[in-house]
Design a protein around this motif. Sequence first.
Motif, short mmCIF file in Angstrom:
data_model
loop_
_atom_site.label_atom_id
_atom_site.label_comp_id
_atom_site.label_asym_id
_atom_site.label_seq_id
_atom_site.Cartn_x
_atom_site.Cartn_y
_atom_site.Cartn_z
N ALA A 65 0.83 -1.20 0.00
CA ALA A 65 0.00 0.00 0.00
C ALA A 65 0.86 1.25 0.00
CB ALA A 65 -0.92 -0.02 1.22
N SER A 66 2.13 1.11 -0.33
CA SER A 66 3.02 2.27 -0.22
C SER A 66 2.67 3.38 -1.20
CB SER A 66 4.47 1.83 -0.39
OG SER A 66 4.60 1.13 -1.60
N LYS A 67 2.21 3.03 -2.39
CA LYS A 67 1.83 4.07 -3.35
C LYS A 67 0.33 4.08 -3.58
CE LYS A 67 5.91 4.65 -6.21
NZ LYS A 67 6.46 4.37 -7.53
N TYR A 68 -0.23 2.92 -3.66
CA TYR A 68 -1.67 2.74 -3.82
C TYR A 68 -1.95 1.32 -3.36
CZ TYR A 68 0.45 0.81 -8.01
OH TYR A 68 1.28 0.13 -8.87
N ASP A 69 -3.20 0.98 -3.19
CA ASP A 69 -3.51 -0.38 -2.76
C ASP A 69 -3.30 -1.34 -3.90
OD1 ASP A 69 -4.30 -0.35 -0.01
OD2 ASP A 69 -5.88 1.01 -0.67
N GLY A 70 -2.33 -2.20 -3.72
CA GLY A 70 -2.05 -3.12 -4.82
C GLY A 70 -1.46 -4.43 -4.34
N PHE A 71 -1.29 -5.31 -5.27
CA PHE A 71 -0.82 -6.65 -4.96
C PHE A 71 0.22 -7.11 -5.97
CE2 PHE A 71 -5.01 -6.09 -3.32
CZ PHE A 71 -4.98 -6.69 -2.08
N ARG A 72 1.05 -8.03 -5.52
CA ARG A 72 1.89 -8.75 -6.46
C ARG A 72 1.93 -10.21 -6.02
NH1 ARG A 72 6.25 -10.21 -3.82
NH2 ARG A 72 7.30 -8.81 -2.37
N LEU A 73 2.33 -11.06 -6.93
CA LEU A 73 2.47 -12.47 -6.58
C LEU A 73 3.69 -12.65 -5.71
CD1 LEU A 73 2.10 -14.44 -9.94
CD2 LEU A 73 0.52 -14.48 -8.03
N THR A 74 3.63 -13.59 -4.78
CA THR A 74 4.85 -14.00 -4.08
C THR A 74 5.44 -15.17 -4.88
OG1 THR A 74 3.64 -15.61 -2.79
CG2 THR A 74 3.89 -13.41 -1.82
N TYR A 75 6.63 -15.58 -4.50
CA TYR A 75 7.21 -16.76 -5.14
C TYR A 75 6.23 -17.93 -5.03
CZ TYR A 75 11.95 -14.94 -5.48
OH TYR A 75 13.07 -14.25 -5.82
N LEU A 76 5.65 -18.05 -3.82
CA LEU A 76 4.75 -19.17 -3.59
C LEU A 76 3.55 -19.12 -4.53
CD1 LEU A 76 4.58 -21.61 -1.70
CD2 LEU A 76 3.16 -20.24 -0.17
N GLY A 77 3.01 -17.93 -4.72
CA GLY A 77 1.88 -17.78 -5.63
C GLY A 77 2.26 -18.22 -7.04
N TYR A 78 3.45 -17.80 -7.45
CA TYR A 78 3.92 -18.15 -8.80
C TYR A 78 4.19 -19.66 -8.89
CZ TYR A 78 6.11 -16.78 -13.26
OH TYR A 78 6.42 -16.60 -14.58
N ASP A 79 4.76 -20.21 -7.81
CA ASP A 79 4.99 -21.66 -7.76
C ASP A 79 3.67 -22.41 -7.97
OD1 ASP A 79 7.57 -21.03 -7.03
OD2 ASP A 79 7.36 -21.63 -4.93
N PHE A 80 2.65 -21.95 -7.26
CA PHE A 80 1.37 -22.66 -7.31
C PHE A 80 0.78 -22.63 -8.71
CE2 PHE A 80 -0.41 -23.08 -2.75
CZ PHE A 80 0.78 -23.63 -2.34
N LEU A 81 0.92 -21.49 -9.37
CA LEU A 81 0.38 -21.39 -10.73
C LEU A 81 1.08 -22.38 -11.66
CD1 LEU A 81 -0.06 -17.53 -11.16
CD2 LEU A 81 -1.88 -19.23 -11.11
N ALA A 82 2.41 -22.45 -11.53
CA ALA A 82 3.17 -23.36 -12.39
C ALA A 82 2.86 -24.82 -12.05
CB ALA A 82 4.67 -23.10 -12.23
N ILE A 83 2.84 -25.11 -10.75
CA ILE A 83 2.60 -26.50 -10.33
C ILE A 83 1.22 -26.97 -10.80
CG2 ILE A 83 2.21 -27.96 -8.30
CD1 ILE A 83 4.47 -26.38 -6.92
#
Length: 465
Positions: A65-83
């Motif tokens: 929330a440092s500039k605006y309310d937003g999100f990014r994937l964590t490594y784990l999120g990216y792992d899950f998508l690939a798996i």
Amino acid sequence: MKLDVDVLRYLTKEDFRVLTAVEMGMRNHEIVPAELVERIAALKHGGTYKVMKNLLKHKLLHHDASKYDGFRLTYLGYDFLAIKTLVNRGVFSAVGRQLGVGKESDIFEVATEDGTVMAMKLHRLGRTSFRAVKSKRDYLKHRSSFNWLYLSRLAALREFSFMKALQEHGFPVPNAVDCNRHCVIMSLVPGYPLVQVKQLENPEIVFNTIIGLVVRLTEHGLIHCDFNEFNIMIDDDEKITMIDFPQMVSVSHRNAQMYFDRDVECVFKFFSKRFNMSFHECTADIDGTAVDTDDSGRPSFTSIAKDTGFLDKELSASGFTRKDQEEIAKFIEGGIKKDASSDDEDTEDDEHISMLNEANTMGVDSLHVADQHDEQVESEGNVRTCEAGPSSEPENEDGSNEEGDNETVTNDNDAELEKRLNKVRRRAVTAARGGRKTFASRNTYKDKGGKSSNSSKIQRQLSSW
Ligand code: ADP
Ligand code: MG
């Protein structure tokens, strides 16, 4: 980094839709505005908010929330998508123990329904703290679409392509099975990294085989660039398999000679220290071929006949654009100096759509999760003796300082976050009704150089399925 795939079994179709929406948004935004996630995911009224909360709880997303309310994937999120994609393709059905921790990767065992065990390498470019800082700084400065997600994906594709090509040319490498996002599936190599071996029955044969590999690679136009005892596996019959190739460069690289000499030096140093070898006689005949050596027995780069087109040919065959090659090469060499333009937005959109399609048609139930152990083999970062390739900085303990931030936000500020999310949701709903641009979105697009028409295009296409 731990990979708790247990959670994967309980994630719903909506969870994956939102996770994929964040992934899509990250092509153009370092932090994806909550509102944009909502629009891309296009779940029923208010649905995205609840799902994001769940994803945050499981640390698959990071809230910023440092500039605006937003999100990014964590490594784990990216792992899950690939798996999930690979499980859905039937490549494997279970994830097991961790096999190794590399400088910029985690390696796990995976198994198919019929019990075949393979290795899964999850690339983690940018996790090395020095690099993370550097790439972030450049990222902000140039507002480029360059990020760890993109880099890790390129590294995985690069490694997968090399592995396939090397295998076809008779090199002793793991069998390349499949690749998705930052994840490479390959056959499990029997044995251990050479660094763990204290005694050899035939050190000279092993040494000659290894130096022979460096020479043969060079003949094929390639330099490994990280060729050392950590990236050479050896089994009980002293059979060698080489691993870890995303950083390989062409023999026409301006520093090719230096990288070649360094690879050779690593092998010489290791055998000299560990097995007390002296070399003058051993390298006259390498792998059945006579090779010119210098006085100390080291093969000479200039005297090797090289096929300079090999690397380019293999990479372009696997869908690597020249731009991809340039970007990853810059990162590999430890610096991102130039802005990466986003002139391929249209094709990216198509890719986004098919990714989301894939995520939505995947079944979670098929994933059986094997027991996880925390055992880890000796970590590369801790025991490296030779100066490593261009990527030898020590990594953070937990894999990323950013993941730590994530934890703080999700654990400590849940209530605060809930309030913020509510606010974003209300704003987005108001904006949608009144057609007014919200403060957050205005800021976002200006700040990040994105286009609002881009996201609505994605949304339109998604909602027409
Ligand atoms: P990094 O690029 O991060 O250095 P590596 O590919 O070198 O990662 O893998 C790190 C460690 O994981 C290796 O030293 C090895 O112990 C293990 N490993 C990697 N690939 C395999 C494989 N195919 N089979 C068995 N172990 C592997
Ligand atoms: Mg390695």
